[in-house]
Every structure is written in structure tokens, then in C-alpha cells.
Design an enzyme around this catalytic site. Sequence first.
Site, PDB file in Angstrom:
ATOM      1  N   ILE A   1       0.841  -1.204   0.000  1.00  0.00           N
ATOM      2  CA  ILE A   1       0.000   0.000   0.000  1.00  0.00           C
ATOM      3  C   ILE A   1       0.876   1.254   0.000  1.00  0.00           C
ATOM      4  O   ILE A   1       0.641   2.188  -0.765  1.00  0.00           O
ATOM      5  CB  ILE A   1      -0.942   0.011   1.236  1.00  0.00           C
ATOM      6  CG1 ILE A   1      -1.730  -1.289   1.345  1.00  0.00           C
ATOM      7  CG2 ILE A   1      -1.855   1.221   1.216  1.00  0.00           C
ATOM      8  CD1 ILE A   1      -2.668  -1.597   0.217  1.00  0.00           C
TER       9      ILE A   1
ATOM     10  N   THR B 178       0.817  -0.477   8.112  1.00  0.00           N
ATOM     11  CA  THR B 178       1.254  -1.841   8.420  1.00  0.00           C
ATOM     12  C   THR B 178       0.005  -2.667   8.747  1.00  0.00           C
ATOM     13  O   THR B 178      -1.100  -2.140   8.812  1.00  0.00           O
ATOM     14  CB  THR B 178       2.161  -1.895   9.671  1.00  0.00           C
ATOM     15  OG1 THR B 178       1.342  -1.654  10.824  1.00  0.00           O
ATOM     16  CG2 THR B 178       3.250  -0.858   9.611  1.00  0.00           C
TER      17      THR B 178
ATOM     18  N   LYS C  13      -6.426  -2.048  10.402  1.00  0.00           N
ATOM     19  CA  LYS C  13      -7.707  -2.151  11.126  1.00  0.00           C
ATOM     20  C   LYS C  13      -7.544  -2.503  12.592  1.00  0.00           C
ATOM     21  O   LYS C  13      -8.524  -2.531  13.350  1.00  0.00           O
ATOM     22  CB  LYS C  13      -8.594  -3.223  10.468  1.00  0.00           C
ATOM     23  CG  LYS C  13      -8.888  -2.945   9.018  1.00  0.00           C
ATOM     24  CD  LYS C  13      -9.172  -4.217   8.227  1.00  0.00           C
ATOM     25  CE  LYS C  13      -8.988  -4.004   6.750  1.00  0.00           C
ATOM     26  NZ  LYS C  13      -8.046  -4.922   6.135  1.00  0.00           N
TER      27      LYS C  13
ATOM     28  N   ALA D  97     -11.730  -0.664   1.392  1.00  0.00           N
ATOM     29  CA  ALA D  97     -10.588   0.060   0.801  1.00  0.00           C
ATOM     30  C   ALA D  97     -11.008   1.494   0.464  1.00  0.00           C
ATOM     31  O   ALA D  97     -11.526   2.190   1.339  1.00  0.00           O
ATOM     32  CB  ALA D  97     -10.031  -0.691  -0.399  1.00  0.00           C
TER      33      ALA D  97
ATOM     34  N   GLY E 115      -2.532  -8.574  -4.677  1.00  0.00           N
ATOM     35  CA  GLY E 115      -2.463  -7.613  -3.561  1.00  0.00           C
ATOM     36  C   GLY E 115      -3.787  -7.410  -2.866  1.00  0.00           C
ATOM     37  O   GLY E 115      -3.989  -6.397  -2.199  1.00  0.00           O
TER      38      GLY E 115
ATOM     39  N   ASP F 106     -10.554 -10.797   8.895  1.00  0.00           N
ATOM     40  CA  ASP F 106     -10.515  -9.471   8.267  1.00  0.00           C
ATOM     41  C   ASP F 106     -11.941  -8.916   8.110  1.00  0.00           C
ATOM     42  O   ASP F 106     -12.207  -7.752   8.406  1.00  0.00           O
ATOM     43  CB  ASP F 106      -9.813  -9.592   6.904  1.00  0.00           C
ATOM     44  CG  ASP F 106      -9.737  -8.256   6.192  1.00  0.00           C
ATOM     45  OD1 ASP F 106      -8.967  -7.403   6.656  1.00  0.00           O
ATOM     46  OD2 ASP F 106     -10.471  -8.066   5.202  1.00  0.00           O
TER      47      ASP F 106
ATOM     48  N   LYS G  91     -13.989  -5.677   9.922  1.00  0.00           N
ATOM     49  CA  LYS G  91     -14.693  -4.622   9.194  1.00  0.00           C
ATOM     50  C   LYS G  91     -16.114  -4.438   9.702  1.00  0.00           C
ATOM     51  O   LYS G  91     -16.578  -3.315   9.893  1.00  0.00           O
ATOM     52  CB  LYS G  91     -14.698  -4.951   7.697  1.00  0.00           C
ATOM     53  CG  LYS G  91     -13.304  -4.795   7.084  1.00  0.00           C
ATOM     54  CD  LYS G  91     -13.249  -5.378   5.695  1.00  0.00           C
ATOM     55  CE  LYS G  91     -11.875  -5.195   5.086  1.00  0.00           C
ATOM     56  NZ  LYS G  91     -11.665  -6.023   3.918  1.00  0.00           N
TER      57      LYS G  91
ATOM     58  N   GLY H 208      -6.991  -4.150  -3.061  1.00  0.00           N
ATOM     59  CA  GLY H 208      -5.984  -3.866  -4.091  1.00  0.00           C
ATOM     60  C   GLY H 208      -5.216  -2.610  -3.731  1.00  0.00           C
ATOM     61  O   GLY H 208      -5.761  -1.692  -3.107  1.00  0.00           O
TER      62      GLY H 208
END
Length: 817
Positions: free
Chosen positions: A476, A556, A580, A612, A665, A679, A683, A798
Amino acid sequence: MKILKFGGTSVGSVDALKALIDVVKTNLDKQEQMVIVVSAMGGVTNQLITTAENAIKGIDFSEALADIEKRHFEVVKALIPVQQQNQVLTKLKLFFQELEDLMQGVTALQELSPKTRDAILSYGEQCSAFMISRILKTIHEGADYLNTTEIIKTDSTFGNARVDFEQSNFLIKNYFEHHKDSLIVATGFIASDDQNRVTTLGRGGSDYTSAIIGAALNVSQIEIWTDVNGMMTADPRRVKKAFSLEELSYTEAMELSFFGAKVIYPPTMIPAFLKKIPIVIKNTFDASFPGTFIKHDIKPSSTVIRGISSVDHISIINLQGSGMVGKAGFSGRLFSLLSREQVNVVLITQSSSEHSITFAVNPEDAKKAQALIQQEFELELQAGKLEPITIEHDLSILAIVGENMKKTPGIAGKLFHALGRNGVNVVAIAQGSSEYNISVIIYNSDLTKALNTVHDAFFAQLQKNLNVFIVGVGNISKELLSQINAHHAYLVENNLINIKIIGLTNTKKMLIEPAGIDLANWQQSLDESTEPADLNKFVSEMKSLNLPNCVFVDNTASPIPSTLYKDIFKSNISVVTCNKIANSGDYKQFADLRSTAQKYGVDFLYETNVGAGLPIITTLHDLIISGDKITKIEAILSGTISFIFNNFKGDVTFHDVVKQAQEKGYTEPDPRDDLGGIDFMRKILILARNSGLAMEAADVDLGAILPENCAKAPTVEAFYQELKVSNDYFEQLKKDAEKQGKVLRYIGKLENGKASISLQAVGMDHPFYALSGSDNIIAFTTERYCETQMVVKGPGAGAAVTAAGVFADLVKVGANQ
Ligand SMILES: NC(=O)C1=CN([C@@H]2O[C@H](COP(=O)(O)OP(=O)(O)OC[C@H]3O[C@@H](n4cnc5c(N)ncnc54)[C@H](O)[C@@H]3O)[C@@H](O)[C@H]2O)C=CC1
Ligand SMILES: N[C@@H](CC=O)C(=O)O
Ligand code: NA
């Protein structure tokens, strides 16, 4: 007639004098009579003071005098033809002989009276003016030397004499009546008393000389030739974006130059001010600079403030106590005492309760002032009517100045917003009722940051600087740096923002460049850095640089940087992150971070935590702040899993499609975080918390995609191995769905305070059926969006879209400055 005054640096060397000759030549062409007023060669006055002070102690002065003499001789030899040099050198030698006699007297008496000091200092100007008159004779026969002790008369306050204008004006006019054709080179700074003893005019004395002569002769213009491009919007040594002012009023010049802008000293302008004579500040070394005009009839300024001035060392004295309340004579007693004892009071503030008075003085006067007050108010102190007097040191004054400020609301608000947001503590405030100046006292250590942030705030046509420190230089960040590099010129050209990357750190090395890291070469610069990575040091250096408009970016996936956010907020630094972890850990930590950022007036932006670059957090926030109520959120929030189910078709194996997602990615650094649902869980939790629910990770009902063996794989490598082993399991899932004409979707739901995520097979009638690539989709059902939901859809993973989201957050922080 016109007067040109050249300061010490403009007469300080052979090269400077060559530039001076050019200036004089250009002006001579214009056929207007000229008077040149000069200071001593740069540094000579200070050298004379030190030498004289040493002479009291019997320290040998011959070497110091020889040194000064040598500087003059070098100039003569370089700029006057050989056959004319002797006569000039002889006269200079005579000056140095007289100077030596005076120094000998100091040594013999072991005393340096103000009178002798003035006599000694006068040789600086006498030598330079005489020498320059002879240099100019080589281009203009009529050049002549004038010792201003003959025409400017003062009282006998040696060191800071008061001018007798009546006598001086008469002598000046008389002198110039008889020297109409001459180009006069006059000594600045020096005058004489009624017994013809040399006096000096104090600080800025040469400017004063030119204003005295200029006013007496009613000249058309006074030009102050110096070594900078006129008066600037702020001290250019501290504010890179400071720029030269085209023009300003006398009042503005007075206010601005009083603090800091050392190109001119205010009292020197009064004679010119009274006669409305324009003063132009020009640069001897930059002929192209048109000059800063100080005059009466100026164009209205396009900005509300004209500039920012500063004094970088000041002390304040605080008096408080009941004895002051309602006591009419108190301030009178206090300030007449200080004035009588020659303590210069720079700024005063008093609360309307009259319970306290704070005033600022130069640090060298602070102790003296304290002692004087203690003596004067001894009785009040003893009776407890006055509390013990306190002094604070290491302070600075910053003042915004401009005639447009008068009757314009919002200026103080803007000033204090800029200071507050950047963590600049304001110790005291003063605004005169003229409204031309608002002064604040702040700590010295904050001055550069404060000047820059206030400059940015008021000169809005200039883009603001955003000083960025990035931790984590992976997918990123690499993309982010490349986007910033590519788009930087646009942002600057359109006066939006100037993003400077000041610090970068990965797990091996760190790089901090206060002027900004060159983005074309950041990778090489970081690789070549000799500074080993140390996140605590990185953060403490970021803080100690104390730059304005700072942002810490955590790119990170590590939990470590988030442990530092709170402390970073407390230093008034904003945080932008795509990580996150902080927002999905303990609810208490999440709430604490939000409130700390709020308390310190900084931003905590993390749009990329969900979907994203898609506007999800912002949208949720906008719905809530506009009074809507979220009743349900349904969403696909794993770009990786979306991609997997969109591409797990035909012969491709589940293992291979996961590999592809990682290569593209989309996955977390550890793809088990995606496939295991963690993940996604983070969220949905972040969404729940941002909709006002105090939810914990354990409250999310997380349905699995993976069979046990895959979910428990101890390493990423083992995980991929297990995916291969379980290929049949995934094939079966796919086939079962296909049989019903459905597709697999990993869907999250937040409703009635409960959050769940589950793997579902959905048919064509389902709004989440038609997705492609790494698409995320989120449907908000709210009180207002109840019949038709509000839907946000698009690539949700991405590097390009994520970096773009971080970039947009950065620009938002910039806009909030
Ligand atoms: N890939 C995507 O589409 C999206 C990613 N994100 C988030 O972006 C973050 C970064 O992802 P990537 O760039 O793909 O990961 P990456 O693994 O390529 O980069 C992260 C870098 O941070 C470094 N790092 C870890 N701990 C560090 C420390 N204490 N000090 C200095 N450096 C440290 C790592 O060495 C690595 O180079 C993750 O938190 C991820 O959740 C968020 C939205 C979308
Ligand atoms: N790994 C994540 C990236 C965004 O947060 C995903 O796949 O959605
Ligand atoms: Na987003």
C-alpha cells in the site's frame, strides 16, 4: 532628491561594494540628486565594541584594530586606482591612529564611558563613508564625504541620543544648499551634542540618519538598501513560504518591523512618516527585486493580514492578587516604575477581573524588573495582597499584523484554530484596540511550527504543507508514494496542498528528512539510510521536529504502531491508517482513541479500514450526523473472498485462485486472516462501532468458509498445502451452489445490534449476485433509505484503490488545517 541608505552587509566587502557602485551608477543615470548614507562595514561595530570592552581589562587591541584596518585597505586597493590610493590610505590611517589613542585611553583609565564608546564607534561609519566617497569619486567627480556630526545635533544621551530637529533641520538644509552638485556620502548612526562631542542614534541609527536628512530636505523617496528582498510576510529563516511584500502602510510596517523583521527599525521611520515620504526597501544583491514600498496611499491588501512578526526570546512577568482589583493607580505605579528604570515593556495583558497583569520584557531585563517590583510593592506583598511575582522564560511572541484586520470578524478564530490544532500552547494574548495586531506569547520551541501554521492559515492562496510520517513500506505504501509523486504537481499548482513525506520506516531502516524526502528516489534513500528502524525513536523524532500540520500514517498490518496513536494525538498529530487493528481491538481502546483525537483537535481517519477506497465509513458517518438511523447493513466486505468466488470457475483450483488473490495484492499480508474471516469480522465490527454500538469482536457471529485443517494451518505455507488437500471440499461447495443456479457469497449482516457473517449461496434475484473482481458491496437500510437501500459497490481491495483512499484521507487532514 533621493536618499539611498546602505547597511553593513551592503558595504561589507569588495563584492558588496561593487554591487553598491552598480546601484549608484543606475540611479545617477536618472539625473536625480542623491545622498548616500552608509553604515560601518558589516561586523565592524561589534568588533569595535568587543575591542573597547577588552581594552578596559588591558587586553591588547592592536591586532583587532589592525584587522579592521586591513579590511578597509583591501577595499581601497581593489576599488580605487593605484595613483589615488595613497591619499585615501593616509586619511584612513589617521582615523585608525585616533581610534588607537581612544583605546589607549580606555586601557589607561580602565573605564569605558558611554561618551568614549560613542566616539570609538563613530570610526566605523567615518571610515566606511570616507572610503566609499572616494570609491564613488572614481565614477562621479562630485562625490564628497560628509561627517554627519556636523549636521545632526542631539542631546548628550550617549548611546541613544535624542535629536534636536530644529537645529539639525537648519544645519542639514544649509549644508545641502551649498552642495547642490555633489553626490554626498554621509555617515549613518552618528551625530554630535551642543559641545560637539560625538553621539550615536541607537539601534537602527543609519536608517534614522537617512530619515532625518530625508525629512529635512523633503526628498521624494528614501531607499533602504539591504541584503534581503524587502519586508516579508514572516521571518524567512523560519517560514520557507514567506514572500516579499510589494507594499504596506506605515502602520503595518511599524507593527511588522517592531518584531523580528530586522530590515528596518520603526522609530527611524517617524520623520519620514510625518512627512509622508515613501520608503523603499531594496536588495543590493538582487537588482531584479522591485522593492517593498512603505507609503501612505497603498492598494488594498488581498489578504486580511499583511504579515506575521515574531520575537524569539522574551520573558514574562506575572503579577496577581486582590491588591490590584479596582486600584486605579496600580498599573500607573507599576509601569512608571519600569519606564523610569529603563525596562522596556514589550507587551501587556490584563484580565478584566483586574486580578492579574502579565507583561513581557526582554530576558535580560526580567530579573531587574522583578527586583524593582518587589521593592516597590513590598507592603502589598507582605500583606498578601499581591502574590509572589513569577517570571517565565524561553517564550516567544508571534503577532499577526494588518490594517485589514480592523472590524473583520473571524481573524482571532482563525489564528487560534491554527495554533490549537497544532498543539501550540498560548501563554498570553494581547490585541490593541487599533485591531492592527494580535499578539500571542508561546513557547520558543513552538515558534517555527506556529509561524508556519499561521502563515498557511492566512495566506490561503498558497497551498498548505502537510508533513507526513509513514510506518510500513509494503504494497500500500509503495503505491501511495507513487500516487503522491505523480499527483503532487497538480495539488501544488491548484493551491490545494503540498504533501511532504518527512519520515519513512520499515522494519529494518528508517529515514527522516525534515525538508522532505525526494519521492523519485525514496526507495534508494531508505535503503541507504544508516538509521536502524526503531518505531519509538521514529515517533519521538517526529514529535521533536515539531513541524506544523503533521500526520502519522500507519500502513502496516501490525498491532505495534496502534499502541502509539494515543500519544501521537496528544502531540496534536493526526493519524491516517488503513490498518484495522486499532479500531477492531478492545472497544475501550477504540472509544479512547476517538475521544483523544477529538480532545486534541486532530483527525483520526481510516476510510480504508472498510471497503478500501470505497466511501463507506464517510457515508456511514454522513448518514448518522444528518440524523438518520441505521436499521440494517448487509455487505460483502472481503475483497479477497469476493475475488475467489468470482473466479473459482472451470478448472482452476481453490488453491490457485487464493494464490492469485494474494498476487494481486487483495489479501492481508497473511491470507489466513481473509479466508478465516477475521478481516471481514474486523470490518463489520468497525462498522458497528461507527454506527454507535459498543460491540466486541467476540460478539460477531462468524461463520466459516474453511474446513478445520485449513483454518488451523500453523503457517502460510502449510495453509496453502491444506488448501490443496481440501480441494474436493471446495469443489463440492461450488457444485452444490451451481446445481441451484446460485453463486457463493460471504455475506455480513448487522441488524438489531447483532452482527453475523456467513457463507451463502445466492441466486440471480439477490442484489449481491452480480459481482466481479474484488468487488465489495454494502447496502445500508436506514430510516430514510428504507424502501430502496443506499448501495455502495466497487473494488474493495488492491493496492491502487487502497492507497487512493489513504491519499484522500491525507488531503482531508490537510483541508482541516
Ligand atoms: N491490500 C488491500 O487491499 C488493503 C489493505 N489494507 C491494509 O493495509 C495494510 C498494509 O497492507 P499491505 O501494504 O498489503 O501489507 P504489506 O505486508 O505489503 O506491508 C506492510 C509493511 O509494514 C511493515 N511493518 C510491519 N510492522 C512494522 C513496524 N512495526 N514498523 C515498520 N514497518 C512495519 C512490514 O514489514 C511490511 O513491509 C494492512 O493493515 C491491510 O489490512 C486495507 C485495505 C485494503
Ligand atoms: N484483504 C482485504 C483488503 C481490504 O481490507 C480484503 O481482501 O478485503
Ligand atoms: Na472505505
